[in-house]
Design a protein around this motif. Structure first.
Motif, mmCIF file in Angstrom:
data_model
loop_
_atom_site.group_PDB
_atom_site.id
_atom_site.type_symbol
_atom_site.label_atom_id
_atom_site.label_comp_id
_atom_site.label_asym_id
_atom_site.label_seq_id
_atom_site.Cartn_x
_atom_site.Cartn_y
_atom_site.Cartn_z
ATOM 1 N N ASN A 192 0.867 -1.170 0.000
ATOM 2 C CA ASN A 192 0.000 0.000 0.000
ATOM 3 C C ASN A 192 0.909 1.226 0.000
ATOM 4 O OD1 ASN A 192 -1.609 2.182 0.594
ATOM 5 N ND2 ASN A 192 -2.880 1.045 2.062
ATOM 6 N N TYR A 193 0.723 2.064 -1.007
ATOM 7 C CA TYR A 193 1.682 3.170 -1.161
ATOM 8 C C TYR A 193 1.639 4.122 0.025
ATOM 9 C CZ TYR A 193 -1.778 6.755 -2.475
ATOM 10 O OH TYR A 193 -2.793 7.642 -2.471
ATOM 11 N N LYS A 194 0.565 4.085 0.802
ATOM 12 C CA LYS A 194 0.492 4.995 1.948
ATOM 13 C C LYS A 194 1.343 4.500 3.117
ATOM 14 C CE LYS A 194 -3.578 7.405 0.677
ATOM 15 N NZ LYS A 194 -4.957 7.788 0.873
ATOM 16 N N ARG A 237 6.728 3.916 -8.119
ATOM 17 C CA ARG A 237 6.274 4.697 -6.971
ATOM 18 C C ARG A 237 5.850 6.111 -7.358
ATOM 19 N NH1 ARG A 237 10.425 6.481 -2.253
ATOM 20 N NH2 ARG A 237 10.168 4.366 -1.485
ATOM 21 N N GLY A 257 0.265 3.114 -9.749
ATOM 22 C CA GLY A 257 -1.155 2.835 -9.596
ATOM 23 C C GLY A 257 -1.593 1.512 -10.184
ATOM 24 N N SER B 267 -2.433 8.118 -9.871
ATOM 25 C CA SER B 267 -2.944 7.137 -8.929
ATOM 26 C C SER B 267 -1.815 6.631 -8.043
ATOM 27 C CB SER B 267 -3.559 5.967 -9.701
ATOM 28 O OG SER B 267 -4.137 5.073 -8.797
ATOM 29 N N ASP B 268 -2.066 6.589 -6.733
ATOM 30 C CA ASP B 268 -1.166 5.933 -5.781
ATOM 31 C C ASP B 268 0.289 6.379 -5.931
ATOM 32 O OD1 ASP B 268 -3.547 4.730 -5.521
ATOM 33 O OD2 ASP B 268 -2.845 2.666 -5.791
ATOM 34 N N TYR B 270 3.755 8.215 -4.559
ATOM 35 C CA TYR B 270 4.530 8.648 -3.400
ATOM 36 C C TYR B 270 5.737 9.376 -3.944
ATOM 37 C CZ TYR B 270 7.202 8.308 0.964
ATOM 38 O OH TYR B 270 7.914 8.586 2.107
ATOM 39 N N ALA B 275 2.941 10.811 0.373
ATOM 40 C CA ALA B 275 1.973 10.044 -0.417
ATOM 41 C C ALA B 275 0.880 10.994 -0.890
ATOM 42 C CB ALA B 275 1.380 8.925 0.426
ATOM 43 N N THR B 279 -6.010 9.147 -6.479
ATOM 44 C CA THR B 279 -6.072 7.719 -6.699
ATOM 45 C C THR B 279 -7.132 7.397 -7.751
ATOM 46 O OG1 THR B 279 -6.156 5.592 -5.578
ATOM 47 C CG2 THR B 279 -7.708 7.249 -4.832
#
Lengths: 337, 605
Positions: A192-194, A237, A257, B267-268, B270, B275, B279
């Motif tokens: 999970n990129y977070k 990333r 993504g 999307s997504d 970082y 971050a 998304t």
């Protein structure tokens, strides 16, 4: 100051050239020559120049091939790569035949049919349906063969990887690649990129997923065993990166993504390739091939193809990432950023 | 309406040398905000020449870096100063900026705006027999949007954070995130603004071209009698009108992603230790939208070149173009296929492999009409009686590059092979040869050929020959060796290639390429001198200097507003009756009536 001098020099050159042209034009006009339109002498000399050009062009091409052929990519080091090289050769044969014939005809006709006293008139020849049909149908057949041959290989490249393939993740960011091996369960844990944390969890692995607990993260090198199918999951990333293995004739983009995949069987170990290349320092390489920022040209990863035994020995020296993280975060999930 | 008013006031008074002034027109009206298609054509040409000159200098700068990486260069410092070339060494970010803007200018401003803008404006009314474009006002706006667009693109080179540097294809997220590269800051905003305006210009121009060809053909000018230049420009305009709006859409969505927090393409992510919240978007969506224009775009570039090539080869070989109808048919099928091949730019994007297979099939189909065109050009030369005016050489060169570059396209169209060389110098070599060189050479040919119609004077042929041979030899000297870099796996858009030992060995190739590139760019000075000198001082042109059949040579040498004095010409035959047996001359202008029992070749070939 230098800039100013440069500008002055340019301005003076332009004036000079204009004056020279003026003199040339006036002298030609006095002699009654037309300096705008080609005459018979021009036709003959330019026709000859065309013929000389095409010969020089072919010689240059052949020289390039002879001079640089040993610096091209060596023999393909993967299963798909071998077929790919054969297909390449097949295409080259067709391309070179067509190239030499048509290019020669083009310049040779220009030379041969120059307007001179010997060839004052052209032949009125507006069309020939039969001829046109031939050169529509013949290329169609050649192309059909190329399409069928090519698509059969493409099908093989892009079909689902077999179940016993070794699962690896390649993770791209500005400006390096990170490798993750899937461990004993041969299953990559979810990410999970977070959860990314550059110090402890650079890939953002989610510790609640047990399949990730044995995953091994490696920086700086990609090792693969020879003869086993490798299934690579590619991720990025920050921006798009390109994952290009020139020696395995494989390439796909890493897209933020989403995951993309490629699979192939390395067929030649690094050691064998060094023998083939007579170069003890020769290495395979993975390069970024999608412009990704100022450091794009420095985004490489050294690739090593080992024997099965060498590979297992090497991998055993690495510790799964969570062994290290768990000690710090008391066995719990990595905190959300 | 206005043109008729002018006609009424300027009737019998016109003489051969009429260089007539409209007393009602000020300088500004006549030369700046002109609605005359011939002036607008020249405006497009001059603007494009300026932009191309800038883009050529950029290519010299990055070629210097690639051949002699990291070496101090006073040339570099002269152009880029301390900000981008401290101590005369090019900054890696500026390298990417130069590559990006070079590509953008060459593709859009020279080969789309410059090529179509110049020749569609000049030739459509003159060759179909019209007084002007259907809407002169829209035509003027088309140029001025183009001008503003060029200006913004040019200015973007001089801003603090540098120009857009994500490559001319500006794939997000790189182009969307200023954190990723400085060029994605204000430079990218200017790039997007410029291209949005460019699309407006292209649409205004394109609609006008289509309407003019369809509605304003003179009496007797059936579609089957149109010169191939007009067919080519018509098809180009249709391609542009159908595909440019998609680029506009893609650009607008990117502007939204950049400035208003949407996530169409993001999307997504970082980045920069953070971050991002975006998304659900997909960069692949952008690739689809971009290439839906991007591929037709290469045909927008090459089609007008086809038209010019057909016309010039036929006139100078003194032979009808071989297979007139097959030429039209092949252009129409290329145009149709142009819309369903965009995915061949995306074999490595991660899109569904089955979709990839479909694009392999459609792409290789396009090779068939292309092959027909090449064979037809060669057959037109066969048994001709070839006059080697400079434009003929340029066009023969263009056929040669079209063949050479087209053939390597067969490899790139095959997805399984594309993945082995995608994004390497092999691709750079391929598209520069097939699209860049063919179109540029044909454009030069067109300038030499129609220069007398634009300025009433001739260009100097000797300088034309020097210009051609230097340009042509250097062009192949640049792009032929590049294939070998690609076959060694060297990626494009790399600031240096020396990090990997096997590539460092290929530095010789980069040196060869750069030397040819520098000589090639310098030899354009010959063209510029010839062009600007001949414009005002060259030998005066005859009425029909090349003994051509088309209508533009029936106007006064320097046509005034409305093109023809008195009535519009009436057309009786196709444009390619060269060396027709039983005729007094080796050309029969379109305005000459058919004899009893004579065959109209346009209807039959």
């Amino acid at each position: 100051m230098i800039k100013l001098l440069v500008y002055i020099a340019i301005a003076l050159t332009v004036v000079l050239l204009f004056q020279l042209m003026r003199i040339y034009q006036l002298s030609s006009e006095i002699k009654g020559k037309n300096i705008g339109m080609a005459n018979e002498k021009d036709n003959r000399s330019q026709g000859r120049a065309s013929l000389i050009f095409v010969l020089g062009f072919f010689i240059f091409l052949i020289w390039l091939i002879v001079r640089f052929k040993d610096d091209m990519l060596p023999v393909a080091a993967s299963d798909v790569g071998k077929t790919s090289d054969n297909l390449f050769m097949f295409n080259w044969v067709i391309i070179f035949i067509v190239f030499f014939i048509t290019t020669f005809m083009l310049f040779f006709f220009a030379y041969k049919y120059a307007k001179t006293a010997k060839n004052p008139t052209a032949y009125f020849y507006p069309h020939n349906d039969k001829l046109e049909l031939i050169w529509t149908v013949v290329p169609s057949i050649a192309l059909a063969v190329i399409v069928i041959y090519g698509l059969s290989l493409w099908g093989k490249m892009t079909e689902k990887a077999s179940d016993n393939a070794l699962n690896i993740q390649l993770y791209a960011k500005q400006f390096d690649f990170t490798v993750r091996y899937s461990g004993a369960d041969n299953k990559l844990g979810v990410t999970n990129y977070k959860m990314i944390d550059d110090a402890t969890n650079p890939l953002g692995m989610d510790s609640t997923d047990k399949s990730g607990w044995d995953d091994v993260v490696v920086h700086g090198e990609l090792h693969m065993p020879v003869g086993r199918e490798i299934n690579i999951q590619c991720n990025a990333r920050d921006v798009m990166h390109g994952m290009y293995f020139p020696h395995f004739r494989e390439q796909i983009n890493c897209v933020p993504g989403m995951s993309t995949y490629m699979h192939f069987v390395p067929t030649i170990t690094t050691d064998s390739m060094r023998t083939i290349m007579h170069d003890t320092a020769y290495d395979y390489i993975l390069v970024c091939n999608r412009v990704c920022g100022s450091g794009h040209y420095n985004m490489f990863l050294k690739v090593v193809v080992d024997t099965k035994a060498q590979f297992e020995k090497w991998l055993a020296t690495k510790t799964p990432q969570f062994d290290a993280i768990n000690k710090r975060s008391h066995g719990g999930a990595v905190t959300m950023k | 309406m206005e043109t008729h008013a002018h006609e009424a006031t300027h009737t019998a008074a016109h003489t051969e040398h009429h260089h007539h002034e409209h007393p009602s027109q000020s300088f500004v009206e006549k030369y700046m905000f002109s609605m005359d298609h011939k002036i607008i054509s020249k405006q497009f040409l001059f603007t494009a020449m300026f932009m191309a000159f800038a883009a050529a200098i950029m290519s010299v700068l990055f070629r210097l870096q690639l051949a002699w990486p990291g070496q101090q260069s006073s040339v570099m410092h002269f152009f880029l100063g301390d900000r981008w070339a401290k101590g005369g060494v090019l900054d890696p970010n500026m390298y990417l900026g130069l590559v990006t803007i070079h590509g953008t200018i060459m593709v859009f401003f020279l080969l789309t705006g410059g090529l179509s803008g110049t020749f569609a404006n000049l030739l459509i009314p003159l060759q179909v027999g019209a007084r002007d474009m259907a809407s002169p006002m829209m035509n003027m706006l088309s140029y001025w949007f183009f001008f503003i667009s060029s200006l913004i693109m040019f200015i973007s080179l001089f801003i603090e954070t540098g120009p857009a540097s994500a490559g001319w294809t500006i794939y997000p997220p790189l182009s969307a995130l200023p954190q990723a590269i400085p060029g994605s800051g204000a430079g990218m905003t200017l790039w997007l603004t410029s291209i949005a305006l460019f699309v407006v210009s292209s649409l205004l121009g394109g609609l006008n071209y289509i309407v003019t060809v369809v509605n304003l053909r003179t009496i007797g000018m059936k579609m089957t009698r149109l010169p191939l230049t007009i067919w080519a420009l018509l098809i180009t305009a249709i391609l542009g009108v159908l595909s440019f709006p998609v680029l506009f859409g893609a650009a607008i969505l990117l502007i939204f992603d950049r400035s208003f927090g949407t996530s169409f393409y993001l999307s997504d992510i970082y980045i920069g230790g953070q971050a991002l919240s975006e998304t659900g978007g997909s960069p692949i969506l952008f690739e689809h939208l971009f290439w839906f224009l991007g591929h037709p775009e290469v045909y927008i570039v090459i089609m007008p070149a086809f038209g010019i090539m057909s016309e010039i080869i036929s006139i100078n070989a003194r032979k009808p173009i071989f297979g007139y109808r097959a030429m039209i048919g092949s252009m129409l099928s290329i145009a149709f296929l142009a819309f369903i091949v965009w995915g061949h730019h995306m074999f490595v994007s991660g899109m569904n492999p089955f979709l990839g297979s479909v694009f392999v099939f459609t792409t290789l189909l396009i090779a068939i009409p292309s092959a027909v065109k090449a064979f037809n050009y060669i057959t037109t030369l066969w048994k001709g009686s070839i006059t080697f005016n400079p434009q003929l050489l340029f066009v023969v060169g263009a056929v040669s590059t079209f063949i050479s570059g087209g053939l390597t396209g067969i490899i790139l169209a095959d997805s399984a092979l594309d993945v082995a060389v995608h994004g390497t110098y092999f691709v750079v070599a391929h598209f520069h040869i097939v699209m860049g060189l063919s179109a540029v050479l044909a454009m030069f040919g067109g300038v030499y050929h129609w220069f007398p119609k634009m300025f009433g004077r001739m260009m100097n042929k000797k300088l034309g020959y020097w210009h051609f041979w230097l340009t042509f030899i250097c062009a192949y000297g640049v792009f032929l060796p590049m294939h070998f870099l690609g076959l060694a796996g060297v990626p494009r858009r790399y600031y240096t290639n020396d990090a990997y030992a096997p590539w460092a060995k290929l530095q010789d190739i980069n040196v060869i390429v750069s030397i040819f590139a520098i000589v090639g760019v310098l030899s354009q000075i010959i063209f510029f001198v010839n062009f600007f000198y001949s414009m005002s001082k060259g030998t005066k042109s005859a009425q029909n200097p090349w003994d051509a059949n088309t209508l533009e040579w029936t106007t006064p040498i320097v046509p005034g507003h409305g093109n023809w004095e008195g009535d519009l010409p009436v057309v009786h035959r196709w444009a390619y009756d060269y060396s027709k047996p039983g005729k007094a001359h080796d050309f029969v202008p379109q305005t000459v009536p058919m004899e009893e029992g004579e065959l109209d070749e346009g209807e039959h070939s």
